[in-house]
Every structure is written in C-alpha cells, then in structure tokens.
Design a protein around this motif. Structure first.
Motif, PDB file in Angstrom:
ATOM      1  N   LEU A  78       4.121 -22.077  -6.024  1.00 18.10           N
ATOM      2  CA  LEU A  78       2.927 -22.938  -6.128  1.00 18.10           C
ATOM      3  C   LEU A  78       1.781 -21.862  -5.684  1.00 18.10           C
ATOM      4  O   LEU A  78       1.854 -21.306  -4.915  1.00 18.10           O
ATOM      5  CB  LEU A  78       3.109 -24.229  -5.130  1.00 18.10           C
ATOM      6  N   ARG A  79       0.741 -22.231  -6.710  1.00 14.29           N
ATOM      7  CA  ARG A  79      -0.448 -21.260  -6.316  1.00 14.29           C
ATOM      8  C   ARG A  79      -1.569 -22.061  -6.638  1.00 14.29           C
ATOM      9  O   ARG A  79      -1.644 -23.167  -7.068  1.00 14.29           O
ATOM     10  CB  ARG A  79      -0.342 -20.239  -7.696  1.00 14.29           C
ATOM     11  N   ASP A  80      -2.796 -21.527  -6.049  1.00 14.75           N
ATOM     12  CA  ASP A  80      -4.045 -22.180  -6.348  1.00 14.75           C
ATOM     13  C   ASP A  80      -4.761 -21.130  -7.406  1.00 14.75           C
ATOM     14  O   ASP A  80      -5.386 -20.132  -7.234  1.00 14.75           O
ATOM     15  CB  ASP A  80      -4.681 -21.986  -4.925  1.00 14.75           C
TER      16      ASP A  80
ATOM     17  N   LEU B 149       7.824 -15.319 -22.180  1.00 19.06           N
ATOM     18  CA  LEU B 149       7.336 -15.250 -20.773  1.00 19.06           C
ATOM     19  C   LEU B 149       8.636 -15.435 -19.728  1.00 19.06           C
ATOM     20  O   LEU B 149       9.324 -16.499 -20.073  1.00 19.06           O
ATOM     21  CB  LEU B 149       6.292 -16.614 -20.589  1.00 19.06           C
ATOM     22  N   SER B 150       8.864 -14.718 -18.862  1.00 14.51           N
ATOM     23  CA  SER B 150       9.865 -14.946 -17.903  1.00 14.51           C
ATOM     24  C   SER B 150       9.200 -15.592 -16.840  1.00 14.51           C
ATOM     25  O   SER B 150       8.253 -15.216 -16.311  1.00 14.51           O
ATOM     26  CB  SER B 150      10.354 -13.759 -17.348  1.00 14.51           C
ATOM     27  N   ILE B 151       9.678 -16.938 -16.382  1.00 15.16           N
ATOM     28  CA  ILE B 151       9.271 -17.831 -15.204  1.00 15.16           C
ATOM     29  C   ILE B 151      10.335 -17.155 -13.979  1.00 15.16           C
ATOM     30  O   ILE B 151      11.388 -17.500 -14.059  1.00 15.16           O
ATOM     31  CB  ILE B 151       9.429 -19.254 -15.470  1.00 15.16           C
ATOM     32  N   PHE B 152       9.546 -16.340 -12.985  1.00 19.21           N
ATOM     33  CA  PHE B 152      10.273 -16.050 -12.022  1.00 19.21           C
ATOM     34  C   PHE B 152      10.888 -16.765 -10.975  1.00 19.21           C
ATOM     35  O   PHE B 152      10.030 -17.021  -9.946  1.00 19.21           O
ATOM     36  CB  PHE B 152       9.687 -14.738 -11.347  1.00 19.21           C
ATOM     37  N   GLY B 153      11.835 -17.158 -11.091  1.00 16.34           N
ATOM     38  CA  GLY B 153      12.559 -18.215 -10.068  1.00 16.34           C
ATOM     39  C   GLY B 153      12.400 -19.574 -10.225  1.00 16.34           C
ATOM     40  O   GLY B 153      11.173 -20.074 -10.584  1.00 16.34           O
TER      41      GLY B 153
ATOM     42  N   ARG C 190      14.007 -14.628  -9.459  1.00 16.12           N
ATOM     43  CA  ARG C 190      12.971 -14.520  -8.382  1.00 16.12           C
ATOM     44  C   ARG C 190      12.209 -13.229  -8.546  1.00 16.12           C
ATOM     45  O   ARG C 190      12.998 -12.013  -8.885  1.00 16.12           O
ATOM     46  CB  ARG C 190      13.155 -14.794  -7.071  1.00 16.12           C
ATOM     47  N   ARG C 191      10.834 -12.675  -8.232  1.00 18.54           N
ATOM     48  CA  ARG C 191      10.570 -11.627  -8.389  1.00 18.54           C
ATOM     49  C   ARG C 191      10.347 -11.341  -6.869  1.00 18.54           C
ATOM     50  O   ARG C 191       9.880 -11.885  -6.098  1.00 18.54           O
ATOM     51  CB  ARG C 191       8.915 -11.492  -9.040  1.00 18.54           C
ATOM     52  N   VAL C 192      10.597 -10.118  -6.814  1.00 14.70           N
ATOM     53  CA  VAL C 192      10.624  -9.439  -5.245  1.00 14.70           C
ATOM     54  C   VAL C 192       9.266  -9.480  -4.736  1.00 14.70           C
ATOM     55  O   VAL C 192       8.202  -9.114  -5.342  1.00 14.70           O
ATOM     56  CB  VAL C 192      11.250  -8.104  -5.076  1.00 14.70           C
ATOM     57  N   GLY C 193       9.071  -9.900  -3.552  1.00  9.63           N
ATOM     58  CA  GLY C 193       7.497 -10.043  -2.963  1.00  9.63           C
ATOM     59  C   GLY C 193       6.775 -11.261  -3.184  1.00  9.63           C
ATOM     60  O   GLY C 193       5.740 -11.374  -2.521  1.00  9.63           O
ATOM     61  N   ASP C 194       7.316 -12.175  -4.042  1.00  6.55           N
ATOM     62  CA  ASP C 194       6.600 -13.349  -4.357  1.00  6.55           C
ATOM     63  C   ASP C 194       6.438 -14.566  -3.024  1.00  6.55           C
ATOM     64  O   ASP C 194       7.757 -14.650  -2.537  1.00  6.55           O
ATOM     65  CB  ASP C 194       6.975 -14.070  -5.556  1.00  6.55           C
ATOM     66  N   VAL C 195       5.505 -14.825  -2.750  1.00  8.07           N
ATOM     67  CA  VAL C 195       5.362 -16.128  -1.609  1.00  8.07           C
ATOM     68  C   VAL C 195       5.946 -17.346  -2.443  1.00  8.07           C
ATOM     69  O   VAL C 195       5.549 -17.482  -3.806  1.00  8.07           O
ATOM     70  CB  VAL C 195       4.028 -16.205  -1.135  1.00  8.07           C
TER      71      VAL C 195
ATOM     72  N   PHE D  13      -7.992 -16.756  -4.273  1.00  5.16           N
ATOM     73  CA  PHE D  13      -6.345 -17.156  -4.736  1.00  5.16           C
ATOM     74  C   PHE D  13      -6.215 -16.620  -5.978  1.00  5.16           C
ATOM     75  O   PHE D  13      -6.044 -15.447  -6.331  1.00  5.16           O
ATOM     76  CB  PHE D  13      -6.439 -18.724  -4.467  1.00  5.16           C
ATOM     77  N   ASN D  14      -5.725 -17.266  -7.028  1.00  7.04           N
ATOM     78  CA  ASN D  14      -5.465 -16.803  -8.207  1.00  7.04           C
ATOM     79  C   ASN D  14      -6.573 -16.741  -9.265  1.00  7.04           C
ATOM     80  O   ASN D  14      -6.466 -17.956 -10.034  1.00  7.04           O
ATOM     81  CB  ASN D  14      -4.096 -17.154  -8.513  1.00  7.04           C
ATOM     82  N   PRO D  15      -7.296 -15.790  -9.489  1.00  4.87           N
ATOM     83  CA  PRO D  15      -8.437 -16.065 -10.575  1.00  4.87           C
ATOM     84  C   PRO D  15      -7.714 -15.883 -11.818  1.00  4.87           C
ATOM     85  O   PRO D  15      -7.073 -15.140 -12.079  1.00  4.87           O
ATOM     86  CB  PRO D  15      -9.243 -14.836 -10.260  1.00  4.87           C
TER      87      PRO D  15
ATOM     88  N   ASN E  45       0.163 -10.184 -14.047  1.00  4.04           N
ATOM     89  CA  ASN E  45      -0.116 -11.418 -13.739  1.00  4.04           C
ATOM     90  C   ASN E  45       0.224 -12.529 -14.807  1.00  4.04           C
ATOM     91  O   ASN E  45       0.399 -12.170 -15.924  1.00  4.04           O
ATOM     92  CB  ASN E  45      -1.840 -11.497 -13.484  1.00  4.04           C
ATOM     93  N   LEU E  46       0.338 -13.956 -14.412  1.00  3.25           N
ATOM     94  CA  LEU E  46       0.828 -14.891 -14.868  1.00  3.25           C
ATOM     95  C   LEU E  46       0.110 -15.305 -16.459  1.00  3.25           C
ATOM     96  O   LEU E  46       0.487 -15.397 -17.383  1.00  3.25           O
ATOM     97  CB  LEU E  46       1.065 -16.228 -14.062  1.00  3.25           C
ATOM     98  N   VAL E  47      -1.157 -15.284 -16.291  1.00  2.00           N
ATOM     99  CA  VAL E  47      -1.950 -15.990 -17.201  1.00  2.00           C
ATOM    100  C   VAL E  47      -2.231 -14.995 -18.349  1.00  2.00           C
ATOM    101  O   VAL E  47      -2.092 -15.293 -19.483  1.00  2.00           O
ATOM    102  CB  VAL E  47      -3.367 -16.598 -16.840  1.00  2.00           C
TER     103      VAL E  47
END
Ligand code: UD1
Length: 342
Positions: A234-236, A219-223, A298-303, A182-184, A203-205
């Motif tokens: 939401l991510r894991d 930091l831009s929070i996309f969406g 929003r960033r294109v392609g994000d779930v 998932f998101n390491p 990547n976010l972190v």
C-alpha cells in the motif's frame, strides 16, 4: 513589493520542472540550476513552453562545486531556495553508498553555507516518506518517529533533515521547511513535462507506462503475500502537479513570515492508500489499455504499507491534493505516448 527569486536546484528534473512551472505561474522569478547528471533539456524546454517564458535563467552547475554555488548566489538575489539536486535510486545507493553520501550531503551543505552568507537563508528541502521506514502506526503524522533508513539514499534524506534542523537552531538567519513526499506520480496536463527515467525504471508508474507502450515486456508486481487487503503493498500516490503546488504554499509561508516555527515538516500525500494492484487496475481503466503483468517475489527493502496523514499541510499550508487518480494516470500515459511520438 518586487518579484522574488526562487532558486530551484535540480530544476531540470521530474519534480523540479513541475515546481518551476507552478512557481512561475504564482508570480515568482525562478533560477533553474542543474548539473544534468540525470536528465536532459526536455523538461526545461517544456517548462518554457508551458509558461510562455523563454528567458528563464538556467545555470548548468554542480552543487558539490562550492565556487560555482558562490557564483550563483552572487549573480542572483535569491529569496528562497528549493533543493532537489540529489541522486535518488535506492538500489544504486546500496551498491555505491559514497556516491550518495558525497553528492547528496555535500551539495546540500554547500547551498546552505552560501545561502547563510546572504543573511536570509530560506531553505526548502525535498525529503521523503522513506524517513518513516516501516511505520508502526498508520497513517503517519509528522511526529511519527523516524526509523533507521533502509538504504544510503534514505539515510541522506534523514541526515539532510537533521542538518537543516540543526542549522535553524543555531543560526537565526536560517529558516527551513522539509517536505516529505510520498509517491509522486503523473505528469503535467500539457504532457510537455514528466518523468524521464534513464534505463530500466525502478519506480512503479514509469514501469507501467513503459510496459503499456511496449518498451518493457511485462510489469512485475513485487509480492502478493503482504498482510494487506489484496496482498500487494500500500502506498500514497500523490499527483506531481498537486505536489508541486505544495512547494508554492511552502515558499509563500516562508517569504511572508507565516511560519510558526523556524523549522517545519510537512507530509505531502493524499492521505489515502492505494495498493499496487489498485493502481495497475486504475491505470488500465483510466486509459482503456490492457497491461501485461505478473506477480513476482517481494523486492528487498520495500515497506508493506505507508500513507500520509496530510492534515498538517491542509491546515498550515492551506494545501490539499486535488487531482483525481484517473486524471493523474491519464497524464502519465499521455506523457509516455508523447515521448514515443504517438
Ligand atoms: C521509493 C523510495 C522512496 C522514494 C521513491 C521515489 C524507499 C524505500 N523508497 O519509494 O524513498 O522517494 O521511491 O519515487 O526508499 N513496484 C512493483 N513493480 C515495479 C516497481 C515497483 O511492484 O516494477 C511496487 C514496489 O514493490 C512498491 C510500489 O510498487 O510496493 C512502489 O514502488 P516505487 O515506485 O519504487 O516507490 P517506493 O519504493 O514506494
């Protein structure tokens, strides 16, 4: 029984270096091989310092170079291989798909081809939750249908899974495990190894830590209009050391003949979703820092949302994510500060 040697391709990178540490600490000999296309020796040197092992074999080589792979397998008696050597920037893969198809597929086919010739091909492939696309049901289990990849990068993960699965079906000497990360995030508690993004982080972190240290302005929070509780995705987010330990469990399962099928897939996540906003808040709280952030489109392609059902890894691998998110975020910050010499 003597010590077994595990090959870690891409072993000088973020995930590979953490996995190398855990393998050595579990009693394996490790051969690290990397073409250094996306890293320097910082993490490999960190691995030597953490483990106190100064003589870890390191081979600078490209897995797309078949003779080099042949030489590697001739020089070392490799019991299992973990394949990390691959490109991973989603956006770049859209602009230059052949770079991704060539590197990620040829390197994997080469390592499989040569490992097969040894008569014992135990292959662990680093896959990604990206193969699930935007899932219809959450959390995702390993049987959740894969979807068409959103990017050439994602497609290479899916194709490599299929290559491995087909090889397992056809060749009795091949056994395979695909770990879907998932998101390491985070870094080793020693702050001697961690993520080293080149240029502007995707990547976010890393973006958060670089903003906190002053390398990035904001930091831009996309969406913030997604159909989620706070409007952000939401991510894991899975701790890198926890994730690394899953590889040791998988290698042991392979080498000790405990696999129930010759090809197995495991989700490697915490099983708990966090929103992007939750993560930003948790970072500020864990580290006592104020982060400069703003909402952006929003960033294109994000779930929208994805998180793991990690029960299978719990049951079969005996693995579970353990490190609390505060600790993970403190480690990410400690690593960034160390890079900045603070
Ligand atoms: C991406 C890849 C995944 C890959 C992973 C590696 C896809 C669709 N995703 O995951 O395959 O394994 O990277 O770590 O292929 N965000 C911001 N601001 C930023 C950066 C990110 O708001 O500056 C948000 C994103 O919109 C997303 C979340 O943070 O909602 C996580 O993003 P990121 O860290 O890039 O990972 P993923 O896109 O989930």
């Amino acid at each position: 029984m003597g010590r077994k040697t595990v090959l870690v391709s891409g072993g000088a990178g973020f995930i590979g270096s953490h996995v190398t540490v855990e393998l050595i600490e579990a009693g394996y000999d490790v051969v690290v091989a990397d073409n250094m296309s996306n890293c320097d020796l910082t993490c490999f040197n960190g691995v030597k310092e953490i483990t106190g092992k100064k003589d870890i074999p390191f081979v600078e080589m490209d897995f797309c170079d078949l003779p080099a792979v042949e030489k590697l397998f001739a020089d070392f008696d490799i019991a299992a291989a973990i394949h990390f050597a691959g490109f991973k920037a989603v956006g770049e893969s859209v602009g230059d798909p052949m770079k991704y198809y060539h590197n990620n597929l040829v390197s994997f086919m080469n390592i499989l081809t040569v490992a097969r010739r040894t008569g014992k091909c135990n292959m662990l492939f680093s896959s990604s939750a990206t193969v699930y696309g935007e899932p219809d049901q959450l959390p995702v289990i390993e049987e959740t249908p894969r979807k068409d990849a959103e990017s050439p990068y994602g497609n290479t993960k899916r194709i490599c899974e299929d290559i491995l699965h087909d090889c397992v079906k056809a060749y009795p000497e091949v056994k395979g495990i695909a770990l879907r990360y998932f998101n390491p995030i985070g870094a080793h508690p020693s702050a001697l190894i961690g993520e080293l993004p080149r240029g502007v982080p995707n990547n976010l972190v890393p973006y958060i830590t670089q903003t906190a240290i002053g390398k990035r302005e904001c930091l831009s929070i996309f969406g913030n209009d997604y159909p989620t509780p706070d409007g952000t995705c939401l991510r894991d987010f899975i701790d890198i050391v926890d994730l690394a330990k899953a590889h040791v469990c998988a290698v042991e399962r392979m080498l000790k003949g405990k696999m129930k099928k010759d090809y197995e897939i495991y989700n490697i996540g915490t099983g708990h979703p966090l929103s992007v906003m939750d993560l930003v808040t948790a970072f500020e709280k864990a580290n006592g820092v104020k982060l400069n952030w703003k909402y952006a489109p929003r960033r294109v392609g994000d779930v929208v949302a994805i998180w793991a059902d990690a029960d299978l890894a719990n049951q079969e691998l005996g693995w579970k994510a353990e490190r609390p998110i505060e600790e993970t975020l403190r480690s990410a910050w400690a690593w960034e500060k160390r890079l900045a010499g603070k």
